[in-house]
Design a protein around this motif. Structure first.
Motif, PDB file in Angstrom:
ATOM      1  N   PRO A   1       0.822  -1.211   0.000  1.00 60.17           N
ATOM      2  CA  PRO A   1       0.000   0.000   0.000  1.00 60.17           C
ATOM      3  C   PRO A   1       0.859   1.265   0.000  1.00 60.17           C
ATOM      4  O   PRO A   1       1.896   1.318   0.651  1.00 60.17           O
ATOM      5  CB  PRO A   1      -0.790  -0.106   1.308  1.00 60.17           C
ATOM      6  N   ASP A   2       0.400   2.196  -0.783  1.00 56.21           N
ATOM      7  CA  ASP A   2       1.140   3.453  -0.900  1.00 56.21           C
ATOM      8  C   ASP A   2       0.109   4.577  -1.025  1.00 56.21           C
ATOM      9  O   ASP A   2      -0.564   4.696  -2.041  1.00 56.21           O
ATOM     10  CB  ASP A   2       2.012   3.380  -2.163  1.00 56.21           C
TER      11      ASP A   2
ATOM     12  N   LEU B   1       2.548   8.167   2.754  1.00 54.26           N
ATOM     13  CA  LEU B   1       2.799   6.925   3.504  1.00 54.26           C
ATOM     14  C   LEU B   1       3.213   5.793   2.558  1.00 54.26           C
ATOM     15  O   LEU B   1       2.675   5.663   1.470  1.00 54.26           O
ATOM     16  CB  LEU B   1       1.546   6.492   4.275  1.00 54.26           C
ATOM     17  N   ARG B   2       4.142   4.986   3.011  1.00 54.02           N
ATOM     18  CA  ARG B   2       4.579   3.834   2.224  1.00 54.02           C
ATOM     19  C   ARG B   2       4.795   2.664   3.189  1.00 54.02           C
ATOM     20  O   ARG B   2       5.542   2.784   4.161  1.00 54.02           O
ATOM     21  CB  ARG B   2       5.877   4.196   1.509  1.00 54.02           C
TER      22      ARG B   2
ATOM     23  N   GLN C   1       6.998  -2.303   7.702  1.00 58.43           N
ATOM     24  CA  GLN C   1       7.593  -1.016   8.105  1.00 58.43           C
ATOM     25  C   GLN C   1       6.899   0.122   7.358  1.00 58.43           C
ATOM     26  O   GLN C   1       6.666   0.029   6.152  1.00 58.43           O
ATOM     27  CB  GLN C   1       9.089  -0.990   7.803  1.00 58.43           C
ATOM     28  N   LEU C   2       6.564   1.129   8.109  1.00 56.03           N
ATOM     29  CA  LEU C   2       5.916   2.295   7.519  1.00 56.03           C
ATOM     30  C   LEU C   2       6.959   3.397   7.324  1.00 56.03           C
ATOM     31  O   LEU C   2       7.737   3.692   8.233  1.00 56.03           O
ATOM     32  CB  LEU C   2       4.817   2.797   8.476  1.00 56.03           C
ATOM     33  N   THR C   3       6.982   3.969   6.125  1.00 55.84           N
ATOM     34  CA  THR C   3       7.873   5.102   5.881  1.00 55.84           C
ATOM     35  C   THR C   3       7.024   6.317   5.530  1.00 55.84           C
ATOM     36  O   THR C   3       6.227   6.277   4.599  1.00 55.84           O
ATOM     37  CB  THR C   3       8.862   4.797   4.738  1.00 55.84           C
ATOM     38  N   ILE C   4       7.196   7.357   6.313  1.00 59.59           N
ATOM     39  CA  ILE C   4       6.422   8.584   6.094  1.00 59.59           C
ATOM     40  C   ILE C   4       7.359   9.648   5.537  1.00 59.59           C
ATOM     41  O   ILE C   4       8.398   9.951   6.137  1.00 59.59           O
ATOM     42  CB  ILE C   4       5.788   9.081   7.414  1.00 59.59           C
ATOM     43  N   SER C   5       7.005  10.195   4.381  1.00 66.23           N
ATOM     44  CA  SER C   5       7.812  11.275   3.794  1.00 66.23           C
ATOM     45  C   SER C   5       7.280  12.606   4.293  1.00 66.23           C
ATOM     46  O   SER C   5       6.077  12.878   4.189  1.00 66.23           O
ATOM     47  CB  SER C   5       7.716  11.248   2.274  1.00 66.23           C
ATOM     48  N   VAL C   6       8.166  13.406   4.816  1.00 66.98           N
ATOM     49  CA  VAL C   6       7.755  14.707   5.355  1.00 66.98           C
ATOM     50  C   VAL C   6       8.496  15.814   4.596  1.00 66.98           C
ATOM     51  O   VAL C   6       9.722  15.759   4.457  1.00 66.98           O
ATOM     52  CB  VAL C   6       8.060  14.806   6.872  1.00 66.98           C
TER      53      VAL C   6
ATOM     54  N   GLU D   1      -1.205   1.868   8.582  1.00 66.59           N
ATOM     55  CA  GLU D   1      -1.801   3.010   7.881  1.00 66.59           C
ATOM     56  C   GLU D   1      -2.440   3.991   8.873  1.00 66.59           C
ATOM     57  O   GLU D   1      -2.272   5.204   8.756  1.00 66.59           O
ATOM     58  CB  GLU D   1      -2.838   2.523   6.878  1.00 66.59           C
ATOM     59  N   THR D   2      -3.137   3.423   9.857  1.00 68.17           N
ATOM     60  CA  THR D   2      -3.749   4.267  10.893  1.00 68.17           C
ATOM     61  C   THR D   2      -2.661   5.024  11.654  1.00 68.17           C
ATOM     62  O   THR D   2      -2.794   6.221  11.940  1.00 68.17           O
ATOM     63  CB  THR D   2      -4.562   3.400  11.891  1.00 68.17           C
TER      64      THR D   2
END
Lengths: 67, 145
Positions: free
Chosen positions: B2-3, B7-8, B13-18, B64-65
Motif C-alpha cells: 500500500p502506498d 505513507l509507504r 515497516q511504515l515510511t512517512i515522507s515529510v 496506515e492508521t
C-alpha cells in the motif's frame, strides 16, 4: 549474542545522545559507534533491543532540544 | 504494498515522507516522540530536502492508521510551534511582569516602552467596559489598610 548494526543518520541524531544511550544500554548489551555516520554495532539476542536503542537515542535527542 | 499520500508500507515497516518546507524539523521530533510508546522510530533522509520517518509497530495494529495519526500530530505540533513563535514576546513580557513584583533588579532590564505599547494594543476598548473598579464604584473607605 548476535551482532546487529543500525544506522542513525548524523543529520538527525547527536553523537552525545548516542553515547548516552550506549552508556545506558551497556548492562543489557555492549554497543559501539563504528563510524562518523553513526553506524552502531549492538550485541544482543533480540532484535527489539536494537529498536529500543533507536527510540532511546531519539528520546534523548529530542529532550536535549529546547523549543 | 500500500502506498497512499506520503505513507509507504513495506515489510511491516511504515515510511512517512515529510516535506521540511511545510513542517519544521522540531515538529517532526515532537510528533515522533509522541509515538515512541507504540512504535519503533528511526529518522532518516535529509532535513533540508526530505525527511523520512520509519516506523515499526511494537504490537499488532494498522500501520496506515499509525501513519495517518502521525500526520495529524505533525500538523498539531507545526501549528503549536508557529503560535509559540508568534506569542514569544508577550509570554516573555508576562513572565517578566510576574517576576518584577519580587525582584527589583529585574525591573532595570525591562523595556517599559514595549509594555506600554502592548497595553495600548490589547486594551483597545470600543465597548467602554474596561473601567477600573475604583473608578466605577469608588474607593471603599471601610476597607482595612
Amino acid at each position: 549474542m548476535a551482532k546487529m548494526k543500525i544506522n542513525l543518520n548524523n543529520k538527525f541524531y547527536k553523537k552525545e545522545a548516542i553515547e548516552k544511550a550506549i552508556a545506558a544500554f551497556k548492562e543489557v548489551c555492549p554497543c559501539r559507534i563504528i563510524n562518523c555516520s553513526f553506524e552502531v554495532e549492538i550485541n544482543a539476542e533480540d532484535d527489539a533491543v536494537a529498536d529500543e536503542f533507536c527510540n532511546f537515542v531519539l528520546g534523548i535527542t529530542k529532550d536535549s532540544m529546547l523549543f | 504494498m500500500p502506498d497512499s499520500g506520503n505513507l509507504r508500507i513495506e515489510n511491516n515497516q511504515l515510511t512517512i515522507s515529510v516535506n521540511p518546507k511545510l513542517y519544521p524539523l522540531e515538529a517532526v521530533y515532537s510528533a515522533a516522540y509522541v509515538f515512541m510508546d507504540r512504535a519503533y522510530i528511526v529518522l532518516d533522509g535529509d532535513p533540508d530536502k526530505g525527511i523520512l520517518v520509519k516506523m515499526k509497530l511494537k504490537k499488532e495494529g494498522s500501520l496506515e492508521t499509525l501513519g495517518n495519526e502521525f500526520n495529524n500530530e505533525l500538523l498539531n505540533y507545526s501549528d503549536y510551534l508557529t503560535r509559540a513563535k508568534e506569542t514569544k514576546i508577550i509570554r516573555e513580557l508576562l513572565l517578566q511582569r510576574a517576576i518584577i513584583t519580587n525582584d527589583s533588579s529585574v525591573a532595570e532590564s525591562i523595556d517599559f516602552d514595549e509594555l506600554e505599547n502592548l497595553e495600548e494594543e490589547f486594551l483597545d476598548d470600543p465597548e467602554g467596559i474596561a473601567i477600573p473598579w475604583e473608578e466605577k464604584y469608588g474607593k471603599d473607605e471601610n476597607k482595612p489598610e
